[in-house]
Design a protein around this motif. Structure first.
Motif, mmCIF file in Angstrom:
data_model
loop_
_atom_site.group_PDB
_atom_site.id
_atom_site.type_symbol
_atom_site.label_atom_id
_atom_site.label_comp_id
_atom_site.label_asym_id
_atom_site.label_seq_id
_atom_site.Cartn_x
_atom_site.Cartn_y
_atom_site.Cartn_z
ATOM 1 N N ILE A 69 -52.616 59.873 68.374
ATOM 2 C CA ILE A 69 -51.206 59.473 68.389
ATOM 3 C C ILE A 69 -51.134 57.956 68.436
ATOM 4 C CG2 ILE A 69 -49.001 59.626 69.614
ATOM 5 C CD1 ILE A 69 -49.897 62.201 70.856
ATOM 6 N N GLN A 100 -47.582 59.856 64.526
ATOM 7 C CA GLN A 100 -47.080 58.565 65.005
ATOM 8 C C GLN A 100 -45.827 58.768 65.833
ATOM 9 O OE1 GLN A 100 -44.905 56.031 62.819
ATOM 10 N NE2 GLN A 100 -43.922 57.586 61.567
ATOM 11 N N SER A 101 -45.773 58.037 66.929
ATOM 12 C CA SER A 101 -44.646 58.209 67.856
ATOM 13 C C SER A 101 -43.435 57.399 67.418
ATOM 14 C CB SER A 101 -45.053 57.772 69.254
ATOM 15 O OG SER A 101 -45.353 56.389 69.255
ATOM 16 N N SER A 104 -41.354 55.690 70.013
ATOM 17 C CA SER A 104 -40.383 56.416 70.835
ATOM 18 C C SER A 104 -41.089 57.342 71.825
ATOM 19 C CB SER A 104 -39.464 57.233 69.919
ATOM 20 O OG SER A 104 -39.100 58.454 70.522
ATOM 21 N N TYR A 105 -40.670 57.256 73.073
ATOM 22 C CA TYR A 105 -41.271 58.101 74.110
ATOM 23 C C TYR A 105 -41.067 59.573 73.788
ATOM 24 C CZ TYR A 105 -41.533 60.638 78.537
ATOM 25 O OH TYR A 105 -41.810 61.561 79.505
ATOM 26 N N THR A 107 -40.580 61.057 70.927
ATOM 27 C CA THR A 107 -41.424 61.505 69.822
ATOM 28 C C THR A 107 -42.870 61.639 70.276
ATOM 29 O OG1 THR A 107 -39.958 60.287 68.348
ATOM 30 C CG2 THR A 107 -42.025 61.054 67.422
ATOM 31 N N GLU A 108 -43.285 60.728 71.129
ATOM 32 C CA GLU A 108 -44.661 60.807 71.628
ATOM 33 C C GLU A 108 -44.872 62.111 72.384
ATOM 34 O OE1 GLU A 108 -46.592 57.171 73.326
ATOM 35 O OE2 GLU A 108 -46.865 58.470 75.062
ATOM 36 N N ASN A 111 -45.040 64.858 69.877
ATOM 37 C CA ASN A 111 -46.341 64.830 69.211
ATOM 38 C C ASN A 111 -47.419 65.438 70.101
ATOM 39 O OD1 ASN A 111 -45.248 63.543 67.028
ATOM 40 N ND2 ASN A 111 -45.924 61.505 67.628
ATOM 41 N N SER A 128 -46.650 54.448 73.039
ATOM 42 C CA SER A 128 -45.432 53.850 72.490
ATOM 43 C C SER A 128 -44.936 52.790 73.459
ATOM 44 C CB SER A 128 -44.350 54.911 72.298
ATOM 45 O OG SER A 128 -43.484 54.948 73.423
ATOM 46 N N THR A 131 -43.147 54.267 76.663
ATOM 47 C CA THR A 131 -43.760 55.248 77.566
ATOM 48 C C THR A 131 -44.031 54.704 78.976
ATOM 49 O OG1 THR A 131 -44.809 56.200 75.624
ATOM 50 C CG2 THR A 131 -45.639 56.904 77.777
#
Lengths: 341, 341
Positions: A69, A100-101, A104-105, A107-108, A111, A128, A131
């Motif tokens: 990630i 890939q994040s 963004s927290y 999205t991380e 993921n 990210s 985070t």
DNA sequence: CTGTTAGCGCTTTCAG
DNA sequence: CTGAAAGCGCTAACAG
């Protein structure tokens, strides 16, 4: 007429053998008559047989897949890390699940969940910028899946990490500015949530201290890496009674953005204001003036991180070692600080 | 003490229910008493239950994963396509397995094999510059897995494709050069194996024809996209009795490389030689002079390609339609052809 | 060297 | 509404 995948059963039937014999022949088990093995292999080839990865994973609980990630892959930094990681992984029979994040927290976290669902055997992460909570990553440890950080690491988790000495590199960069005669050195810093931001900031401060330059908090601007905001900060710094004569930017994209704005404002680089970046991105050598920066061994970072991770995979959790590898950086002096003669 | 993953059986036992009931509760099947469902869901949450994707894939023969193979992700083009594709995929519950061929046919074949082994439900591909044989991709069709091309497409396979009108875009670019008064227009073309190379070359030629400019084969150089070779070709073109007054490059990285070399040779851009690229990369707006180029809707390309692909997934092969979507391009005029006043 | 059997964790009939 | 049983494709004991 749906397309049927060839199975071991198909082969076994056609050859009048048991499933286990076929399986053994296919997996290179010793206890198979050479003749039988050849027949099986030949038929497998002919029927385009492919092992069903799911049944195997169901049994072994392994996927031979490593997740990775990264915050983004628009600038050239992370892609090159991935290339290094990819190489080492495939050498050792592992595939890479890349995501890939987007800095963004949320999205991380999403993921990470995908990685967990897909049961990766290990996870490589660069955080990210947002985070601050790491539960989504600690979840991997609960499941016995090793995690390794690189570049943007999590300080509160005791796991292997691959970094450069950000403090030292920043120190070198700022000292270079001082050596070419600059005194009012501004710093466009990254968000405090990232350890790299804090370390580079400290390197900046200590370089100034060493040379008896007073730290002016007005010259330190911490921002969230949203490039579109750089304009505001650069204008703020330059439209001042006592503007800085140098700028140390947290990374190359920031520095490149700053250079464009400085030029638009009609100031000369490096005479009026020198600029230094961090990481030596693809574009940094050909922006005008070319950018003085710190180069990191990007590909090596990916290689080392992947190796560290694979060293944990298959080992019991109790034997995991939270090694921290620090890679070398190099100051690349270009025209944004020292004009070519 | 190995970490045990919670299973349906665990939940069934603790709740004194049958496996099937638990399974139904978990999958939202209607025939479950509300009370039972709640109890199951609560316990699942508590025990951090996660469906085992392998057993499901083993049964359904689906992975909810889409593979994507791109030539590289150092320049910003493909990463942005991937971002678009990623978005559409995750909206519809699909994950993305990303890999890069590194412009190598062999690696592309290896990547394809990985995708096949991992049983992706569909494949998105942009070909490597070396690829001339397509068996590794046709293999997906044999298995009933749909394939969609974007950007660098395979002309001999009748599958959906997402492209821009390369011919037309090249035509526009070259006509622009003619309109600003250039007559000896060189073309640094891509390898003939790629359809985009051939189409852009044709657009170039036809624009010249339309304006009654004779095509000079000496001004057309086809190369393999290895950036380090650009120096040779640019020198060859400029160190000539009758050098070109404009250069149309197959893509932006080539154009950017050329610009640097032209500057080093002491020629003025655009006065001595104007330069046009293709694709509007990240760096193209800030190289100096900024690069006139053709912009492609990169993110949209990823979105459309993914949608086209997902439209095939789950449909019978017989219903697949080889739609070709052509996206719009735009000529972005910058300082490498027309100096800002 | 080869065959038999029992699952991996889940969904899906088929019976209640 | 719930349970029992079969089986996805493969591997891994256990017997010959």
């Amino acid at each position: 007429m749906k397309s049927h995948q060839t199975t071991i059963i198909d082969i076994a039937q056609k050859l009048n053998l048991s499933k286990s014999t076929v399986s053994r022949a296919l997996t290179g088990h010793p206890n198979v008559k050479e003749e039988t093995r050849k027949a099986v292999l030949a038929l497998a080839e002919e029927l385009d047989y492919q092992r069903n990865i799911f049944s195997i994973s169901l049994i072994t609980n392994k996927t031979k897949t490593i997740g990775i990630i990264v915050p983004e892959f628009i600038t050239s930094f992370f892609p090159q890390v991935i290339i290094g990681a990819q190489e080492v992984a495939s050498q050792q029979g592992y595939n890479l699940l890349v995501s890939q994040s987007n800095e963004s927290y949320e999205t991380e976290v999403a993921n990470a969940k995908v990685m967990l669902t897909n049961r990766v055997d290990g996870l490589l992460v660069s955080l990210s910028k947002e985070t601050r909570n790491f539960d989504h990553l600690k979840a991997f440890h609960k499941r016995g899946v090793p995690v390794v950080f690189f570049n943007r690491v999590c300080e509160e988790m005791m796991v292997p990490k691959v970094v450069v000495d950000d403090y030292d590199a920043a120190f070198k960069a700022v000292e270079h500015l001082i050596q070419i005669g600059k005194r009012r050195i501004a710093h466009l810093a990254g968000p405090e949530s990232l350890a790299i931001s804090r370390k580079r900031l400290n390197g900046y401060k200590d370089a100034l201290k060493k040379h008896n330059i007073k730290i002016d908090e007005d010259l330190i601007i911490s921002y969230d890496l949203t490039l579109s905001k750089v304009r505001i900060y650069v204008k703020h710094l330059l439209d001042n009674d006592n503007p800085p004569d140098a700028l140390f930017a947290i990374n190359d994209p920031t520095a490149i953005e700053a250079i464009q704005i400085i030029k638009q404002m009609g100031r000369r680089i490096p005479e009026d204001i020198a600029v230094v970046g961090f990481s030596d991105n693809y574009a940094s050598s050909f922006i005008e003036p070319s950018l003085t920066t710190i180069s990191q061994p990007v590909k090596e970072m990916g290689e080392v991180a992947m190796q560290l991770l694979l060293d944990q995979v298959d080992k019991e959790m109790s034997k995991w070692k939270p090694l921290v590898k620090v890679l070398n950086t190099e100051l690349i002096v270009r025209n944004s600080t020292v004009k070519a003669s």
